[in-house]
Design an enzyme around this catalytic site. Structure first.
Site, PDB file in Angstrom:
ATOM      1  N   ARG A  47     -44.556   3.722 -47.420  1.00 40.17           N
ATOM      2  CA  ARG A  47     -43.418   4.623 -47.460  1.00 40.17           C
ATOM      3  C   ARG A  47     -42.937   4.798 -46.021  1.00 40.17           C
ATOM      4  O   ARG A  47     -43.739   4.829 -45.088  1.00 40.17           O
ATOM      5  CB  ARG A  47     -43.788   6.008 -48.030  1.00 40.17           C
ATOM      6  CG  ARG A  47     -43.907   6.044 -49.544  1.00 40.17           C
ATOM      7  CD  ARG A  47     -42.554   5.843 -50.210  1.00 40.17           C
ATOM      8  NE  ARG A  47     -42.648   5.829 -51.666  1.00 40.17           N
ATOM      9  CZ  ARG A  47     -42.881   4.731 -52.386  1.00 40.17           C
ATOM     10  NH1 ARG A  47     -43.076   3.583 -51.790  1.00 40.17           N
ATOM     11  NH2 ARG A  47     -42.929   4.804 -53.699  1.00 40.17           N
TER      12      ARG A  47
ATOM     13  N   HIS B  29     -36.071  -1.737 -49.693  1.00 35.16           N
ATOM     14  CA  HIS B  29     -37.076  -1.202 -50.619  1.00 35.16           C
ATOM     15  C   HIS B  29     -37.114  -1.994 -51.920  1.00 35.16           C
ATOM     16  O   HIS B  29     -36.900  -1.452 -53.012  1.00 35.16           O
ATOM     17  CB  HIS B  29     -36.797   0.280 -50.912  1.00 35.16           C
ATOM     18  CG  HIS B  29     -38.023   0.992 -51.435  1.00 35.16           C
ATOM     19  ND1 HIS B  29     -38.190   2.359 -51.362  1.00 35.16           N
ATOM     20  CD2 HIS B  29     -39.141   0.538 -52.042  1.00 35.16           C
ATOM     21  CE1 HIS B  29     -39.364   2.696 -51.885  1.00 35.16           C
ATOM     22  NE2 HIS B  29     -39.943   1.599 -52.306  1.00 35.16           N
TER      23      HIS B  29
ATOM     24  N   GLU C  74     -33.942   6.452 -46.723  1.00 41.54           N
ATOM     25  CA  GLU C  74     -33.236   5.402 -47.454  1.00 41.54           C
ATOM     26  C   GLU C  74     -32.030   5.967 -48.199  1.00 41.54           C
ATOM     27  O   GLU C  74     -32.063   7.102 -48.679  1.00 41.54           O
ATOM     28  CB  GLU C  74     -34.196   4.766 -48.466  1.00 41.54           C
ATOM     29  CG  GLU C  74     -35.376   4.084 -47.791  1.00 41.54           C
ATOM     30  CD  GLU C  74     -36.463   3.683 -48.765  1.00 41.54           C
ATOM     31  OE1 GLU C  74     -36.223   3.705 -49.989  1.00 41.54           O
ATOM     32  OE2 GLU C  74     -37.555   3.348 -48.289  1.00 41.54           O
TER      33      GLU C  74
END
Lengths: 322, 326
Positions: free
Chosen positions: A240, A287, A269
């Site tokens: 993460r 991602h 993000e």
């Protein structure tokens, strides 16, 4: 109609992508309560239609907290699409006697493949060279600068869970030397263990972040760790974004204090620090480490298996343990 | 005197100056007398006839000049050619065999680096790493959302074309990803458990991806043709770290443009550094400027291997990297 009523009821507030890709696998076995398709505001929908719902299948964008759980008095199971289930308030669920399941190792291989792909890319400058060729520079400017050999690199894996283990297995095939830092040592494995991530960094040419985001791991990769990794060091993150102090990472990259980075996750993000856009020694990935159809299929299978187990009073397949 | 000392060192002929020779020179000139054809005002043929009749070893660069039968004829004492490349398509191997000249190449040094590139390109094409990198840099993640799905690597059937030192390193790596490996090669290798296909077309038909790791010879020129690409199919991926001309490039480009194969990762091209422009707009293609061997570490290792081969030869020991010529 009667058949549909016989199927156990599962509430979905926002459909997770694996559900969307393999919807019929779910609708064969469950009566899906589609909150997202209703014109009612969510709390009204839940109060009207979901008072006896026992199972919730959720997207990472559905925060499962006290506010939501208050509206679902019969809820006994939360099935998360993700591995981390960070969007679920696990303490609150425990208080209410609600079980939580995650994706187990459904995505581990695909995520590990991405980690290795990013690692090779940063070292051998594949994306940057591809861009160089596409702009016609190979014929006009000549050969691209040298990359760095992968065999013999000392790779420090941060978090040797399912994903970290798959990464280690793959990199051994490339002749890399594996060490790791994890919450606890895994004595059955022969890789050297470092109880301190800073020491791991000091003894590694690269760090691959494979752990979950928790209170302990937030900003764990900080100025001190990056310093220990050093000028020739490379960071790959498929965990993460917030595990790394992103501001500090950007500074180190800008100042040449580490050699490069491959990043699939970011603190905010889909926004990425603009300093990274111009850097050839950084590979940016939106991602997408779990974004394969095969992962979606596997994720769906795990979610269905947990739901089936729940509704037949059998042990859950991938319960979240804390 | 300095000259006498020099003349006691064994002589190694070098035909053309190049960066690789310049890099090697300091170390080599301590151990060998480098006979530099380019240093002489004489044309090459005359130089060789005049000065190189007793030369036993020749140091060659993959960038040229080609070691032709004509050159070999002018070197009656030659017993060894050492090249800095893995590829041997610039050496007349048949003539070497006829004359009992051993050839040592750099396969050992480069095999790992080339294999790493092959696997890196394969992962990139399957998981769209370069393409999504451009997507993010173009600001599209924030406005368009998630990038399209990639394709899982585990469980894929990978056909390796040419199971030499590079092919073997590729196979080793892909096994750890859960791929199943088959191959086509000049000859079957019974000691290995990978499935052998005597026909590259059949290999393609049974594979999800082909990884070209073989050398360029008359037999392998345009071996990957329309038929093979067709057999590979719409979902199939091709990776080439051998030589551009092993693939019929025109045909491959057409297949990619028409969507008749799924994607390609290419380190080599028929007419480097020129790359077919049609490929620039394709997101399912990854382009690499022939740099599979280009790492700092490889250059250092290469210098040691070349010097090591020459030393072994002159002390009658086995060569470190004798290339087996069939």
């Amino acid at each position: 109609m009667a058949e549909l009523l016989d199927l156990p009821e599962v509430l979905i507030i926002q459909p997770p992508p694996p559900f969307t890709s393999f919807e019929s696998d779910f609708t064969q076995k469950f009566n899906i309560l589609r909150a997202w398709e209703s014109s009612l505001p969510l709390d009204q929908f839940l109060t009207t239609h979901a008072q006896s719902v026992q199972a919730l299948l959720c997207h990472v964008f559905t925060p499962v907290n006290g506010d939501l759980l208050r509206l679902l008095p019969a809820l006994k199971l939360v099935v998360s699409v993700s591995t981390g289930a960070n969007h679920v308030d696990k303490a609150e669920c425990r208080r209410r006697g609600i079980a939580v399941t995650n994706a187990g190792n459904a995505y581990s291989e695909d995520v590990a493949d991405m980690a290795v792909g990013l690692f090779i890319d940063v070292n051998r400058i594949i994306s940057a060279a591809d861009w160089y060729v596409r702009r016609g520079l190979w014929s006009s400017k000549g050969d691209y600068p040298l990359g760095s050999k992968i065999s013999g690199k000392r790779v420090g894996i941060v978090g040797l869970g399912n994903i970290g283990y798959e990464v280690a297995k793959r990199l051994e095939g490339f002749g890399c030397k594996i060490s790791y830092n994890s919450r606890s040592e895994r004595p059955s494995l022969s890789y050297p263990f470092y109880s301190n991530v800073c020491e791991l960094a000091a003894n590694s040419d690269a760090l691959i972040i494979c752990c979950a985001l928790t209170d302990q791991t937030r900003h764990m990769i900080n100025k001190e760790v990056l310093s220990a990794l050093g000028k020739d060091g490379v960071v790959v993150n498929i965990g993460r974004g917030a595990i790394i102090d992103e501001k500090e990472l950007v500074k180190c990259l800008v100042n040449g204090e580490i050699r490069g980075a491959g990043l699939d996750v970011f603190e905010n993000e889909p926004h990425i620090p603009k300093e990274l856009v111009a850097m050839d020694n950084v590979v940016l990935s939106p991602h997408k480490a779990v974004l394969t159809l095969e992962s979606f299929k596997r994720g769906s299978e795990v979610m269905i298996a947990n739901l089936e187990a729940f509704f037949s009073n059998k042990p859950l397949v991938t319960p979240v343990m804390d | 005197m300095a000259d006498d000392d020099h003349s006691e060192l064994p002589t190694v002929l070098v035909l053309r100056r190049c960066p690789f020779i310049a890099l090697l020179e300091p170390k080599c000139s301590q151990k060998f007398n480098l006979l530099k054809a380019w240093d002489s005002p004489l044309p090459q043929d005359r130089f060789l006839t005049t000065h190189a009749r007793s030369v036993q070893a020749l140091l060659s660069s993959g960038n040229g000049p080609p070691i032709t039968a004509q050159i070999l004829q002018l070197l009656p004492s030659l017993k060894l050619v050492v090249t800095n490349s893995t590829g041997l398509d610039h050496v007349d191997l048949a003539e070497c065999r006829r004359r009992g000249i051993a050839v040592a190449n750099a396969a050992k040094v480069f095999a790992e680096d080339v294999a790493d590139t092959a696997v890196g390109l394969f992962i990139d094409v399957m998981r769209k790493i370069s393409a999504s990198n451009r997507y993010v840099r173009g600001g599209l993640w924030a406005c368009r959302g998630d990038y399209p799905l990639g394709s899982k690597i585990g469980g894929k059937k990978v056909g390796i074309v040419g199971l030499g030192s590079i092919g073997l390193e590729v196979a080793k790596r892909l096994e750890a990803f859960g791929c199943s490996v088959s191959y086509n090669s000049r000859s079957e290798k019974p000691s290995l458990s990978y499935q052998f296909y005597s026909n590259v077309c059949e290999l393609a038909a049974d594979s999800d991806a082909l990884i070209i790791c073989c050398g360029l010879t008359e037999e392998t020129h345009h071996m990957i043709n329309k038929e093979v690409l067709s057999a590979l199919g719409r979902e199939g991926v091709i990776v080439n770290v051998g030589r551009g001309a092993i693939i019929d490039e025109k045909e491959m480009v057409e297949c990619l443009v028409r969507g008749e194969i799924g994607g390609a990762g290419l380190d080599v091209f028929e007419n480097e550094p020129n790359v077919p422009k049609e490929l620039f707009s394709l997101d399912n293609v990854v382009l690499s400027p022939h740099q599979a061997i280009v790492t700092h570490e490889a250059f250092v290792d290469l210098g040691e291997l070349v010097t090591g081969n020459l030393e072994a030869f002159f002390s009658n020991k086995p060569l470190l990297s004798l290339a087996v010529i069939n």
